[in-house]
Design a protein around this motif. Structure first.
Motif, short mmCIF file in Angstrom:
data_model
loop_
_atom_site.label_atom_id
_atom_site.label_comp_id
_atom_site.label_asym_id
_atom_site.label_seq_id
_atom_site.Cartn_x
_atom_site.Cartn_y
_atom_site.Cartn_z
N MET A 168 0.86 -1.19 0.00
CA MET A 168 0.00 0.00 0.00
C MET A 168 0.90 1.24 0.00
SD MET A 168 -2.94 0.98 2.78
CE MET A 168 -3.16 2.71 3.12
N SER A 169 1.62 1.38 -1.09
CA SER A 169 2.53 2.52 -1.24
C SER A 169 2.93 2.64 -2.69
CB SER A 169 3.79 2.32 -0.38
OG SER A 169 4.50 1.17 -0.80
N VAL A 170 3.35 3.84 -3.07
CA VAL A 170 3.89 3.99 -4.43
C VAL A 170 5.38 3.67 -4.42
CG1 VAL A 170 4.32 6.49 -4.26
CG2 VAL A 170 3.90 5.47 -6.48
N THR A 187 -7.21 9.64 -0.16
CA THR A 187 -6.07 8.94 -0.76
C THR A 187 -5.79 7.62 -0.05
OG1 THR A 187 -5.10 10.92 -1.66
CG2 THR A 187 -3.58 9.16 -1.17
N ARG A 188 -5.84 7.63 1.26
CA ARG A 188 -5.53 6.39 1.98
C ARG A 188 -6.58 5.30 1.69
NH1 ARG A 188 -1.56 7.64 6.04
NH2 ARG A 188 0.05 8.59 4.75
N GLU A 189 -7.85 5.71 1.55
CA GLU A 189 -8.87 4.72 1.16
C GLU A 189 -8.53 4.16 -0.23
OE1 GLU A 189 -11.26 3.16 2.58
OE2 GLU A 189 -11.97 4.37 4.25
N ASN A 190 -8.21 5.08 -1.14
CA ASN A 190 -7.89 4.63 -2.50
C ASN A 190 -6.67 3.71 -2.53
OD1 ASN A 190 -9.99 5.96 -3.74
ND2 ASN A 190 -8.83 7.85 -4.05
N MET A 191 -5.68 4.06 -1.77
CA MET A 191 -4.46 3.23 -1.75
C MET A 191 -4.78 1.82 -1.23
SD MET A 191 -1.77 6.00 -0.19
CE MET A 191 -0.30 4.98 -0.11
N ALA A 192 -5.56 1.77 -0.16
CA ALA A 192 -5.89 0.47 0.42
C ALA A 192 -6.75 -0.35 -0.54
CB ALA A 192 -6.60 0.66 1.75
N ALA A 234 10.18 12.63 -0.53
CA ALA A 234 10.29 11.34 -1.22
C ALA A 234 10.72 10.23 -0.24
CB ALA A 234 11.26 11.48 -2.37
N ARG A 235 12.00 10.15 0.04
CA ARG A 235 12.50 9.18 1.00
C ARG A 235 13.69 9.79 1.74
NH1 ARG A 235 8.38 6.97 0.52
NH2 ARG A 235 7.92 4.80 0.01
N GLY A 236 13.77 9.51 3.04
CA GLY A 236 14.84 10.07 3.87
C GLY A 236 16.23 9.68 3.37
N PRO A 253 5.82 14.20 9.97
CA PRO A 253 6.02 12.76 10.18
C PRO A 253 5.51 11.87 9.04
CG PRO A 253 4.15 13.49 11.47
CD PRO A 253 4.64 14.70 10.72
N HIS A 254 6.05 12.03 7.84
CA HIS A 254 5.71 11.21 6.66
C HIS A 254 4.18 11.14 6.45
CE1 HIS A 254 7.36 7.78 3.93
NE2 HIS A 254 6.34 8.41 3.35
N VAL A 255 3.61 12.31 6.20
CA VAL A 255 2.16 12.39 6.02
C VAL A 255 1.76 12.84 4.61
CG1 VAL A 255 1.54 12.68 8.46
CG2 VAL A 255 2.20 14.69 7.14
C1 DGY Z 1 4.47 5.96 -0.54
O1 DGY Z 1 3.37 5.47 -0.81
O2 DGY Z 1 5.51 5.50 -0.98
C2 DGY Z 1 4.49 7.15 0.36
O3 DGY Z 1 5.75 7.45 0.81
C3 DGY Z 1 3.57 6.98 1.54
O4 DGY Z 1 2.35 7.32 1.16
#
Ligand code: DGY
Length: 318
Positions: free
Chosen positions: A76-78, A293-298, A236-238, A284-286
């Motif tokens: 559940m992430s891109v 979006t979170r519904e769609n991702m899931a 993007a990513r730490g 905090p990575h939001v």
């Molecule tokens: C992702 O999906 O990769 C984001 O970092 C979190 O939503």
């Protein structure tokens, strides 16, 4: 027999209901925290499908623990830097992710960080709350605006382009980008430049690329030294930033202002020196944290699982 499915977290409400309607032999981690690695290694044994998040490392050890029946993994992430893609594919396991659907939410938040950093939002909020707010003063808490400035996008993918669209509306005069390859017909009319040029010429830099071996630590001390005192944003990513070098760059005043939605590690402990800089805004990575979006991702992730279990091509496949 119902397929065995492991889901590593409680999902947003609509997707959770849809999950519970499925004819799965389901194990779902119920706590609002990451599934511990040893539990994951135990529970993955014999499953047909794994629904995971970016917090779970998907590597040889996990795949060995799962066993040869594992058909599909859907994250559940891109981003999929937490997955050993090669290892998954070499075992013939289908692999899915959630592209596109979080572009708007993440681009919105990236813009929020860029504006917030350049307009000194952290200092301004603290000043108001801490009683430092005196009479209106001409030079107090001035930041810089985007009118006619140069925006540098590192990684002109879906999110990078969406950030560019939004920031152009704030008056950005020129957009440049660096990355693996040129995108000649990009809708921003952005110029492809070498990374060093992007560092030297951008007033605002936004990091929108994936974390790979090539991009890991690309923002190191040398990179920060080559920048003008620009606004630097990473959503993007730490791991793309060498964090100790960023601390040093902030101490030496090499960067104008910083906005981060991602760090190393996550969560970033509250004692970390990055929090001590008034010009460093940390979230905090939001980036994708909107209800929609979170519904769609899931839901997309569940769609990938359902397709994989039927041996069909995944709708969103890596
Ligand atoms: C992702 O999906 O990769 C984001 O970092 C979190 O939503």
């Amino acid at each position: 027999m119902s397929p065995k499915v492991l889901v590593t977290r409680i999902l947003p409400p609509q997707a959770q209901s849809r999950l519970l309607e499925q004819d799965f032999d389901l194990y779902q981690w119920q706590e609002d925290a990451c599934i511990p690695r040893h539990v994951l290694l135990e529970k993955i044994k014999g499953v047909d499908a794994l629904f995971c998040l970016l917090t779970e490392k998907i590597d040889q050890e996990l795949l060995d623990a799962a066993g040869p029946q594992l058909k599909v993994i859907a994250t559940m992430s891109v981003g999929y830097d937490h997955i050993d893609v090669q290892a998954v594919k070499s075992r013939g396991i289908l692999l899915g992710y959630t592209p596109d659907v979080l572009t708007d939410a993440t681009a919105d938040l990236t813009v929020l960080l860029a504006l917030g950093a350049s307009r000194r939002i952290k200092e301004s909020i603290c000043a108001a709350e801490d009683g430092q707010w005196g009479k209106w003063a001409p030079t107090w808490l001035c930041g810089s605006q985007f009118t006619n400035k140069t925006l540098g996008i590192v990684g002109l993918g879906r999110i990078g382009e969406a950030v560019g669209d939004r920031l152009k509306a704030f008056g950005i005069g020129r957009v440049i980008y660096s990355g693996r390859s040129e995108k000649p017909r990009n809708r921003l009319g952005a110029e492809f430049v070498p990374f060093q040029t992007l560092l030297a010429e951008s007033d605002v830099i936004v990091v929108c690329c994936a974390l790979t071996k090539d991009t890991e630590n690309m923002f190191n001390y040398e990179a920060f030294s080559r920048m003008k005192k620009s606004v630097f944003v990473n959503s993007a990513r730490g791991g793309i930033v060498h964090q100790d070098d960023l601390v040093r760059a902030l101490k030496e005043n090499l960067v104008g202002a910083v906005g981060l939605d991602v760090t190393t590690p996550e969560p970033l402990p509250p004692t970390h020196p990055l929090y001590t800089f008034p010009n460093c805004l940390i979230l905090p990575h939001v980036g994708s944290a909107t209800f929609e979006t979170r519904e769609n991702m899931a839901n997309m992730t569940l769609g990938n699982i359902l397709a994989g279990l039927k041996n069909e091509p995944l709708p969103y496949s890596i």
